[in-house]
Design an enzyme around this catalytic site. Structure first.
Site, short mmCIF file in Angstrom:
data_model
loop_
_atom_site.label_atom_id
_atom_site.label_comp_id
_atom_site.label_asym_id
_atom_site.label_seq_id
_atom_site.Cartn_x
_atom_site.Cartn_y
_atom_site.Cartn_z
N ALA A 1 0.84 -1.21 0.00
CA ALA A 1 0.00 0.00 0.00
C ALA A 1 0.87 1.25 0.00
CB ALA A 1 -0.91 0.01 1.22
N LYS B 1 9.15 4.52 15.26
CA LYS B 1 9.45 4.79 16.70
C LYS B 1 8.41 5.69 17.34
CE LYS B 1 12.69 8.37 15.49
NZ LYS B 1 12.76 8.04 14.09
N GLU C 1 12.14 -4.06 16.15
CA GLU C 1 13.60 -3.90 16.30
C GLU C 1 14.09 -2.67 15.52
OE1 GLU C 1 15.86 -6.42 18.06
OE2 GLU C 1 16.70 -4.41 18.05
N GLY D 1 23.59 14.26 4.04
CA GLY D 1 22.27 13.62 4.21
C GLY D 1 22.08 13.01 5.59
N GLU E 1 18.40 16.35 8.58
CA GLU E 1 17.29 16.87 7.77
C GLU E 1 17.50 18.37 7.55
OE1 GLU E 1 14.54 15.09 6.88
OE2 GLU E 1 15.19 13.24 7.89
N LYS F 1 13.23 7.04 21.29
CA LYS F 1 13.90 5.73 21.34
C LYS F 1 14.14 5.30 22.78
CE LYS F 1 16.18 6.62 16.94
NZ LYS F 1 17.37 7.26 16.35
N1 LIG Z 1 15.00 6.67 7.60
C1 LIG Z 1 15.55 5.91 8.53
O1 LIG Z 1 16.79 5.79 8.66
C2 LIG Z 1 14.66 5.16 9.47
C3 LIG Z 1 15.27 4.33 10.42
C4 LIG Z 1 14.46 3.60 11.28
C5 LIG Z 1 13.08 3.71 11.16
N2 LIG Z 1 12.51 4.53 10.22
C6 LIG Z 1 11.05 4.60 10.18
O2 LIG Z 1 10.53 3.95 9.01
C7 LIG Z 1 9.25 4.51 8.70
C8 LIG Z 1 9.19 4.87 7.22
O3 LIG Z 1 10.12 5.92 6.97
P1 LIG Z 1 10.42 6.41 5.47
O4 LIG Z 1 11.60 7.28 5.57
O5 LIG Z 1 10.45 5.24 4.56
O6 LIG Z 1 9.09 7.29 5.16
P2 LIG Z 1 8.63 7.83 3.74
O7 LIG Z 1 9.76 7.83 2.78
O8 LIG Z 1 7.91 9.10 4.01
O9 LIG Z 1 7.58 6.73 3.23
C9 LIG Z 1 6.26 6.66 3.70
C10 LIG Z 1 5.48 5.72 2.80
O10 LIG Z 1 4.17 5.57 3.34
C11 LIG Z 1 3.21 5.78 2.30
N3 LIG Z 1 1.98 6.26 2.95
C12 LIG Z 1 1.82 7.38 3.70
N4 LIG Z 1 0.55 7.43 4.18
C13 LIG Z 1 -0.08 6.31 3.73
C14 LIG Z 1 -1.37 5.79 3.89
N5 LIG Z 1 -2.31 6.40 4.63
N6 LIG Z 1 -1.69 4.61 3.28
C15 LIG Z 1 -0.76 3.97 2.54
N7 LIG Z 1 0.51 4.40 2.38
C16 LIG Z 1 0.84 5.57 2.96
C17 LIG Z 1 3.87 6.76 1.35
O11 LIG Z 1 3.26 6.65 0.08
P3 LIG Z 1 3.84 7.42 -1.21
O12 LIG Z 1 5.11 6.68 -1.58
O13 LIG Z 1 2.79 7.25 -2.23
O14 LIG Z 1 4.09 8.82 -0.77
C18 LIG Z 1 5.30 6.22 1.38
O15 LIG Z 1 5.43 5.14 0.49
C19 LIG Z 1 9.05 5.69 9.65
O16 LIG Z 1 8.25 5.30 10.73
C20 LIG Z 1 10.46 6.01 10.10
O17 LIG Z 1 10.51 6.62 11.38
C21 LIG Z 1 13.28 5.24 9.37
#
Ligand SMILES: NC(=O)c1ccc[n+]([C@@H]2O[C@H](COP(=O)([O-])OP(=O)(O)OC[C@H]3O[C@@H](n4cnc5c(N)ncnc54)[C@H](OP(=O)(O)O)[C@@H]3O)[C@@H](O)[C@H]2O)c1
Length: 433
Positions: free
Chosen positions: A43, A105, A129, A187, A190, A205
């Site tokens: 999704a 988290k 995890e 990178g 942010e 965390k």
């Molecule tokens: N970045 C890191 O290093 C890291 C590390 C540990 C944990 N995390 C965690 O991993 C999670 C994902 O992070 P990310 O960086 O991958 O986020 P992201 O790039 O913003 O991706 C979010 C995804 O969710 C989809 N989405 C949003 N709302 C939705 C809904 N209502 N129904 C279906 N799909 C939906 C978006 O769709 P679209 O693609 O169509 O926009 C996108 O594919 C977060 O909780 C983050 O805290 C990240």
């Protein structure tokens, strides 16, 4: 061979990498475990977005609810982030009898205990995890190997961005603004770095880790936090000269106040001077670590890459395999968290302190300052005086152990002395043996 279906909700930065690792490892996993995993549905929010070739459009839907309620899906991987929609989807999935793996988290830090309890009630797994320090295995050890070990203290470097900034300031002798710019250019930070540099990311965390370590629900609202933005290059220089590194420490401990049968939990994120001979002082760049003091196991340290797409996706895969193995055996290994924590006001956290101030270079100022500290029962271990460019004197104190309460009251009094021009960032000194 048993086949289990996985539904992925969210396919952005992490989700895209997760699908890559999933596709790469599927055959090896089937060979090792006898379980065939399939990922038929993914999704996303916007079906019109361009995606990498391995995210085939036939797998995509914009109806996440249909995935979490689909009777053919066994395990849901949640990677949309945020709390409201994610909470609703995860709760629905758990109620529908699916195991859930998440990297979110914010969700776990705000509603972990509730989701845990729902998973236990449904006889499924809720695994996360990847939500804290990514590839560093810390959640599983806390939930399994250390489950009944009395843990008295937990301290971590839980945020790679701030650790990178402090490392660059320390290694290259540059100021905070330049180190932040470098972190952004690679990178690691942010464009709006507030959540990292002001300590909120570490606090979320820490709430998750403390809940598991002490088996009491701790939420993000319970965690006081300070960040690193007021730290100056001179603080790092002085710390080096005195054999310390400055680190952003996420700290939690249990204390018995003698009245309550339940221990109190002190929990806080703050920058601190860490002696060079402590293992946390050597954790540099974007690396993370969690240090634990336990009654019988003694001191333990977990170390590795705490963020990034690949390490996070790897941690998600580890949880997915765990959930799949449990499901194929018809078991779940959830031990619900027992009630809410009683959180202390932290005024009693005790440690030595570092204090730097600029004062008029007049006779008698030093004795006024020392007098205020002495009246609060704070004794001075090290005192150094350096001249500043504009003719004032820079005083640096290291105190003996005192409480937050006494130290902050003394600083408030010092601010009222007319000869005190400026009080710099004061910090705790931690892990001094
Ligand atoms: N970045 C890191 O290093 C890291 C590390 C540990 C944990 N995390 C965690 O991993 C999670 C994902 O992070 P990310 O960086 O991958 O986020 P992201 O790039 O913003 O991706 C979010 C995804 O969710 C989809 N989405 C949003 N709302 C939705 C809904 N209502 N129904 C279906 N799909 C939906 C978006 O769709 P679209 O693609 O169509 O926009 C996108 O594919 C977060 O909780 C983050 O805290 C990240």
């Amino acid at each position: 061979m048993k086949t289990l279906n996985v539904g992925l909700v969210g396919c952005g930065n992490i989700g895209t990498e997760f699908v890559q690792i999933f596709d790469d490892r599927r055959a090896r996993l089937a060979d090792k475990t006898g379980i065939e995993l399939a990922l038929p549905r993914i999704a996303v929010a916007d079906l019109g977005k361009t995606r990498p070739a391995h995210i085939a459009s036939r797998r995509l839907t914009d109806n996440a609810t249909a995935i979490v309620e689909d009777p053919d899906i066994d395990i849901v991987v949640e990677l949309i982030g945020g709390v409201t929609a994610a909470h609703d989807l995860v709760l629905r999935a758990l109620r529908a009898g699916k195991s859930v793996v998440t990297g979110n988290k914010e969700l776990v830090a705000s509603a972990g205990a509730e989701l845990y309890a729902q998973a236990a009630a449904s006889g499924v797994d809720f695994l996360f995890e990847a939500a804290t320090v990514a590839a560093v295995p810390i959640i599983r050890p806390l939930r399994e190997s250390l489950l009944d070990e009395p843990i008295t203290q937990l301290a971590g470097i839980l945020n790679g961005t701030t650790n990178y900034i402090l490392t660059r300031m320390s290694r290259d002798n540059i100021d905070y603004a330049r180190a932040l710019e470098l972190a952004q250019s690679y990178g690691y930070a942010e464009p709006n770095p507030a959540a990292d540099v002001e300590g909120a990311d570490s606090a979320a965390k820490l709430a998750i880790l403390a809940s598991l370590a002490f088996n009491r629900g701790v939420t993000l609202d319970d965690v006081e936090y300070e960040g690193i933005s007021g730290i100056e290059r001179i603080d790092i220089e002085i710390a080096h000269h005195l054999n310390y590194e400055i680190k952003l420490i996420s700290f939690a401990e249990t204390v018995h106040d003698g009245h309550e049968s339940e221990p109190l939990i002190r929990i806080k994120v703050f920058p601190a001077l860490v002696p060079l001979n402590h293992p946390l002082a050597a954790v540099s760049d974007t690396y993370n670590a969690v240090y634990i003091k336990a009654q019988d196991a003694g001191e333990l340290m977990f170390y590795g890459q705490g963020a990034g797409r690949r390490p996070t996706a790897s941690a998600l895969m580890g949880d997915l395999v765990d959930a799949a193995l449990n499901r194929s055996r018809g078991v779940s290994r959830m031990v619900p968290i027992k009630g809410q924590a009683t959180v202390d006001d932290n005024r009693g956290i005790s440690s030595p302190f570092y204090l730097r101030m600029e004062v008029d270079d007049h006779r008698g100022v030093l004795s006024k300052v020392s007098g205020i500290l002495a009246n609060r029962g704070i004794s001075i271990r090290v005192l150094e005086q350096h001249d500043t460019l504009h003719g004032a004197a820079q005083l640096v104190f290291l105190t003996h152990t005192t409480t937050d309460k006494e130290f902050s009251a003394a600083v408030d009094e010092l601010k009222c002395i007319p000869e005190v021009i400026r009080i710099g960032r004061s910090m705790r000194i931690f892990f001094e043996h």
